[in-house]
Design an enzyme around this catalytic site. Sequence first.
Site, PDB file in Angstrom:
ATOM      1  N   SER A  18     -11.399 -55.194 -68.138  1.00 16.50           N
ATOM      2  CA  SER A  18     -11.139 -56.606 -67.898  1.00 16.50           C
ATOM      3  C   SER A  18     -10.385 -56.730 -66.587  1.00 16.50           C
ATOM      4  O   SER A  18      -9.735 -55.774 -66.144  1.00 16.50           O
ATOM      5  CB  SER A  18     -10.284 -57.172 -69.036  1.00 16.50           C
ATOM      6  N   TYR A  70      -1.611 -54.966 -72.805  1.00 15.09           N
ATOM      7  CA  TYR A  70      -3.041 -55.203 -72.615  1.00 15.09           C
ATOM      8  C   TYR A  70      -3.486 -54.725 -71.236  1.00 15.09           C
ATOM      9  O   TYR A  70      -4.511 -54.050 -71.094  1.00 15.09           O
ATOM     10  CB  TYR A  70      -3.351 -56.690 -72.792  1.00 15.09           C
TER      11      TYR A  70
END
Length: 314
Positions: free
Chosen positions: A158, A183
């Site tokens: 991502s 994350y």
Amino acid sequence: MSMQQHKIGSGFGVDSTAEEVLRGLDLSGRLAIVTGGYSGLGLETTRALAGAGARVIVPARRPAAAQEALAGIDGVEVGRLNLADLESVREFSERFLASGRDLHLVINNAGIMASPETRVGPGWEAQFAVNHLGHHALVNRLWPAIERGRARVVAVSSNGHQLSGIRWDDVQFKRGYDKWQAYGQAKTANVLFAVHLDALGAAAGVRAFAVHPGAIADTSLARHMSDEELAALTATIAGWKPVAAGAATQVWAATSPQLAGLGGLYCEDCEVAEPAAAGATLSSGVAAWAVDREEAARLWRLSADLTGLDAFAA
């Protein structure tokens, strides 16, 4: 940063769909594994690959839910796998290897985002464990089949990787947890995994890529976010994609003849990405720390130590 980390002129773009990037390709006789391939981007990826003739194995933490979601899609089989549990990874891998089949495509699609502080296994931070370590273990255990099939391995990352490099002094967030930093670290780990797997596997014909699918609203990835957090994130990010376009980059990276002879690259919008601008956050391009070969080798060593798995060890 790789000299190859630049656009190649694929002809596809932000609006391309998984079906479009597969048009004209016949995947008959090809066997794929798509983790998390029964919801969101994974389901669309499974549907597209199967529609092009591939047989797709979907490892699932909830096999019954996977069977229900995949009903009506031909050429798909479901296996039990919990990426947070290395024993589950071992069991799944041993069942697959016992079948004697070769693997041609592996898409590490499953993941979690911005979860509350959670510990799995021997106290590992869950986002790092599920998004990265579980997939590291899976690929290393499946290596004999991956090598025989001269597979392409795709790690779904991502642009969130721009939030954090690897926190070498506190990888497991034992000194204070931040869900977005965790994350970001996990998504950086996904890119570094592809960089080093490609370096290790290229001589055997195995190539690896990392991808940013884009910002996709209609998935379960944001299940740990409050409505207020999701609204703020939605307002911050431009260019949200539908699922069909979100799945396109991982399908393209896994199958496109345009990438023949290439590997270890980060892709977005069905194209090799450019280096990110210095200080970029949730922007286009790839951060230098995520494609640093020394960082990639260091992470591989750490992951091998943590999981006890390294298919390339002497």
